[in-house]
Design a protein around this motif. Structure first.
Motif, mmCIF file in Angstrom:
data_model
loop_
_atom_site.group_PDB
_atom_site.id
_atom_site.type_symbol
_atom_site.label_atom_id
_atom_site.label_comp_id
_atom_site.label_asym_id
_atom_site.label_seq_id
_atom_site.Cartn_x
_atom_site.Cartn_y
_atom_site.Cartn_z
ATOM 1 N N UNK A 1 -73.768 16.441 -33.737
ATOM 2 C CA UNK A 1 -73.711 17.700 -33.134
ATOM 3 C C UNK A 1 -73.801 17.747 -31.696
ATOM 4 N N UNK A 2 -74.542 16.978 -31.109
ATOM 5 C CA UNK A 2 -75.066 16.928 -29.722
ATOM 6 C C UNK A 2 -74.055 16.261 -28.858
ATOM 7 N N UNK A 3 -73.318 15.486 -29.324
ATOM 8 C CA UNK A 3 -72.327 14.523 -28.467
ATOM 9 C C UNK A 3 -70.948 15.241 -27.993
ATOM 10 N N UNK A 4 -70.611 15.224 -26.537
ATOM 11 C CA UNK A 4 -69.670 15.851 -26.310
ATOM 12 C C UNK A 4 -68.633 15.050 -25.993
ATOM 13 N N UNK A 5 -68.797 13.811 -25.575
ATOM 14 C CA UNK A 5 -67.973 12.469 -25.496
ATOM 15 C C UNK A 5 -68.422 11.295 -25.478
ATOM 16 N N UNK A 6 -67.821 10.294 -25.856
ATOM 17 C CA UNK A 6 -68.302 8.859 -26.118
ATOM 18 C C UNK A 6 -67.445 7.815 -25.635
ATOM 19 N N UNK A 7 -67.916 6.819 -25.248
ATOM 20 C CA UNK A 7 -66.853 5.498 -24.993
ATOM 21 C C UNK A 7 -67.859 4.272 -25.372
ATOM 22 N N UNK A 8 -67.216 3.606 -25.973
ATOM 23 C CA UNK A 8 -67.874 2.300 -26.565
ATOM 24 C C UNK A 8 -67.203 0.982 -26.035
ATOM 25 N N UNK A 9 -67.845 0.220 -25.444
ATOM 26 C CA UNK A 9 -67.510 -1.263 -24.794
ATOM 27 C C UNK A 9 -68.382 -2.151 -25.384
ATOM 28 N N UNK A 10 -67.755 -3.520 -25.029
ATOM 29 C CA UNK A 10 -68.405 -4.590 -25.588
ATOM 30 C C UNK A 10 -68.839 -5.327 -24.473
ATOM 31 N N UNK A 11 -70.033 -5.824 -24.325
ATOM 32 C CA UNK A 11 -70.648 -6.599 -23.158
ATOM 33 C C UNK A 11 -70.905 -8.142 -23.714
ATOM 34 N N UNK A 12 -70.963 -9.251 -22.924
ATOM 35 C CA UNK A 12 -71.244 -10.709 -23.393
ATOM 36 C C UNK A 12 -72.551 -10.639 -23.843
ATOM 37 N N UNK A 13 -72.923 -11.497 -24.877
ATOM 38 C CA UNK A 13 -74.084 -11.814 -25.480
ATOM 39 C C UNK A 13 -74.318 -13.234 -25.658
ATOM 40 N N UNK A 14 -75.270 -13.844 -25.212
ATOM 41 C CA UNK A 14 -75.428 -15.401 -25.474
ATOM 42 C C UNK A 14 -75.511 -15.786 -26.897
ATOM 43 N N UNK A 15 -76.092 -14.912 -27.699
ATOM 44 C CA UNK A 15 -76.142 -15.227 -29.234
ATOM 45 C C UNK A 15 -75.217 -14.652 -30.177
ATOM 46 N N UNK A 16 -74.854 -13.536 -29.887
ATOM 47 C CA UNK A 16 -73.711 -12.883 -30.839
ATOM 48 C C UNK A 16 -72.422 -13.026 -30.516
ATOM 49 N N UNK A 17 -72.173 -13.562 -29.204
ATOM 50 C CA UNK A 17 -70.833 -13.417 -28.617
ATOM 51 C C UNK A 17 -70.757 -12.190 -27.739
ATOM 52 N N UNK A 18 -70.943 -10.993 -28.369
ATOM 53 C CA UNK A 18 -70.652 -9.603 -27.692
ATOM 54 C C UNK A 18 -71.650 -8.788 -28.245
ATOM 55 N N UNK A 19 -72.193 -7.620 -27.518
ATOM 56 C CA UNK A 19 -73.035 -6.640 -27.976
ATOM 57 C C UNK A 19 -72.331 -5.337 -27.859
#
Length: 589
Positions: A507-525
């Motif tokens: 209800x409070x979100x107007x817009x959202x963008x999701x990206x991945x970033x490198x992570x040493x353990x999981x590959x990406x976060x």
């Protein structure tokens, strides 16, 4: 289908931006240049049998050999016992009115019931639908509805989730269902049966044991007669994948697809040459666990060891040591956790020699440690997609270390591969383009979705992976980027569009963008950029709490950043590569 977006996507993806200058747009090349087209060696013929026929053959060869072990509870089944209990369950499903071609969902962590269901549905010609054990009710509804599941077989609970309560939110009619288990659901009209693993009786549901007890001699005879009627090209498994759009689709796989993929993966690992005991800590609902893993019982006569319902580093190391496993599977994160286990040095891993690392790129130092400290000099790397059953590339056991960590190996037997430009023309070796595959392993279709199927499988049966790769003169393939806006977190595929659509509903979100970033353990976060509606307020804790209620655990963003605007192109499109740069700087600081 022309793919004019390919070059632009390469240029705007930070992961491969440095390579964009080498991506050729030419439609022809000099005859002296070797093209990026290779075929895997195919001296060994394809298998032409169903899963059920394969199981029968294994029993004929060695009925008393151990087929499967579940370390939790010390459950052990020989091939003879596995076939007997599989057919008992299959006959019970037939007695309930579930028939050839119907879809049955399986929802739960690794268990003996999962294995029995996998083989029982195959014996009866019933299509098994793999459901992620971390799904929340909305995700479960989509899966059951999309492919029209007649029944769902599910565990009691997993990682704090009560499966029956989750299903009850969708099917409250369970409260009014008689003990015979005939469900009449308004929301899920195709769903007729709910079958619960375990000993507890649930209102409106049958117990797994009751289904096995329902089998009659008549149904057992019917089941045996059915084996000669089933065809190896029949669909037998549906696995959900979001492909290129973020909208979940049901990749439909045949006996032929997954039997042969398991067979040739095992042969490249040498399973056909010696007695093999495979430790499988990866989930069965993935192709990794189900095809590369449990089907090895049938395709190469291996003994499969499942250390725990879900991955636990200590339990996995214990099972390898106790059961004298020769092969070990995992995504890089799992191997990292095992190498860093506080009692690592106390486990005897001398029986190991090989295994599979897949799901995401492996750091070179991790690979070195796996080879030296875990006694796995012949470990291989696999690459593929759910749509390809899944393996299309795999390293050989004796490939040099540099090739194992910088490439995904070479083409599988009977598999054609090529690298193409945005016009679909094959590029010379060494140039980057879209990776395409063709062969026995390509899925039949996305279930009941011909439009999406045609987007990825062309009339000549070439499958366009959406991944950007390049090949060298020896056929080694390197994945250098993804056209798909997909994040691979700890071996799990996460699709930003799906997460964005869920977060948009806050209800409070107007817009959202999701990206991945490198992570040493999981590959990406996962990093979520969120704009809040005017005159609204929201905290990071509010967003995370909301996500925990709406999506599986592995999809929940690790980082949340509130912003007032997004970087846009002239045409108003969000520049995600700039968001990735911002996210990486934020995390580093």
């Amino acid at each position: 289908m022309n793919r004019p977006i390919l070059k632009r996507l390469i240029a705007t993806t930070s992961q491969v931006s440095k390579l964009s200058g080498r991506f050729s747009t030419r439609s022809t090349c000099s005859q002296k240049e070797k093209l990026s087209y290779f075929q895997g060696p195919s001296e060994t013929p394809l298998l032409g049998i169903t899963i059920g026929q394969g199981l029968e053959q294994r029993v004929d060869l060695n009925p008393d050999k151990e087929a499967v072990i579940f370390s939790t509870g010390n459950v052990r089944k020989t091939f003879g016992q596995l076939l007997e209990e599989t057919d008992q369950l299959a006959a019970g499903l037939l007695e309930l009115g579930i028939k050839r071609g119907d879809r049955v969902g399986i929802w739960g962590p690794n268990s003996i019931e999962w294995i029995l269901t996998q083989y029982a549905t195959a014996r009866a010609g019933i299509i098994l639908v793999n459901i992620n054990p971390l799904y929340r009710p909305d995700e479960l509804q989509y899966a059951l509805e999309k492919v029209g599941c007649t029944a769902v077989i599910m565990a009691e609970e997993f990682k704090g989730q009560n499966y029956y309560d989750n299903l009850f939110q969708l099917v409250p009619e369970l409260a009014r269902t008689d003990n015979d288990g005939h469900i009449k659901s308004h929301l899920l009209p195709d769903l007729k049966r709910v079958i619960m693993m375990g000993d507890k009786k649930y209102q409106g549901a049958l117990k797994f044991s009751e289904v096995m007890e329902a089998a009659t001699s008549k149904r057992r005879t019917e089941l045996l007669d059915l084996q000669s009627k089933l065809q190896f090209d029949d669909p037998i498994n549906i696995q959900f994948t979001s492909g290129t759009t973020g909208t979940p689709k049901g990749a439909t796989l045949s006996h032929h697809n997954i039997m042969n993929n398991s067979y040739f993966t095992g042969r490249r690992l040498g399973y056909h040459e010696m007695e093999t005991r495979i430790c499988i800590p990866v989930p069965l609902y993935h192709c990794f666990g189900m095809v590369i893993g449990s089907l090895q019982m049938v395709t190469n006569g291996s003994t499969c060891v499942f250390p725990s319902p879900a991955f636990e580093s200590g339990a996995t190391l214990h099972s390898v040591s106790k059961e004298r496993c020769t092969s070990l599977y995992g995504v890089p994160t799992m191997f990292i956790d095992m190498l860093n286990h506080h009692d690592f040095d106390k486990f005897d891993l001398k029986s190991l020699y090989t295994g599979v690392m897949a799901g995401s790129p492996c750091p070179i130092e991790t690979m070195r440690q796996v080879i030296s400290q875990m006694n796995m000099p012949s470990v291989t790397v696999c690459y593929g997609t759910t749509e390809n059953s899944p393996v299309t590339f795999q390293s050989y056991r004796d490939d040099v270390l540099e090739k194992k960590v910088s490439t995904v190996g070479r083409s599988h037997p009977h598999v054609e591969t090529k690298i193409v430009d945005e016009n679909g023309d094959i590029l010379p070796v060494g140039e980057s383009g879209e990776l395409c595959t063709r062969g026995y392993m390509t899925m039949l279709e996305y279930w009941n979705d011909p439009t999406k199927t045609k987007e990825v499988i062309k009339s000549d049966r070439w499958y366009f992976t959406g991944d950007i790769g390049e090949m060298d003169e020896d056929g080694f393939c390197r994945i250098v980027g993804r056209i798909k806006d997909m994040i691979i977190r700890g071996g799990e595929n996460v699709y930003p569009l799906e997460l964005e659509q869920i977060l948009y509903k806050h209800p409070d979100v107007k817009d959202v963008q999701v990206v991945g970033i490198p992570d040493d353990r999981l590959g990406e976060e996962i990093f979520a950029f969120i704009q809040i509606k005017d005159d609204h307020s929201c905290s990071e804790e509010d967003i995370i709490k909301y996500c925990k209620e709406k999506m599986a655990r592995y999809k929940i963003p690790r980082f949340v950043k509130f912003v007032t605007e997004f970087p846009l192109t002239v045409t108003g499109k969000v520049q995600k590569f700039k968001l990735q740069e911002i996210a990486e700087l934020d995390v580093q600081s």
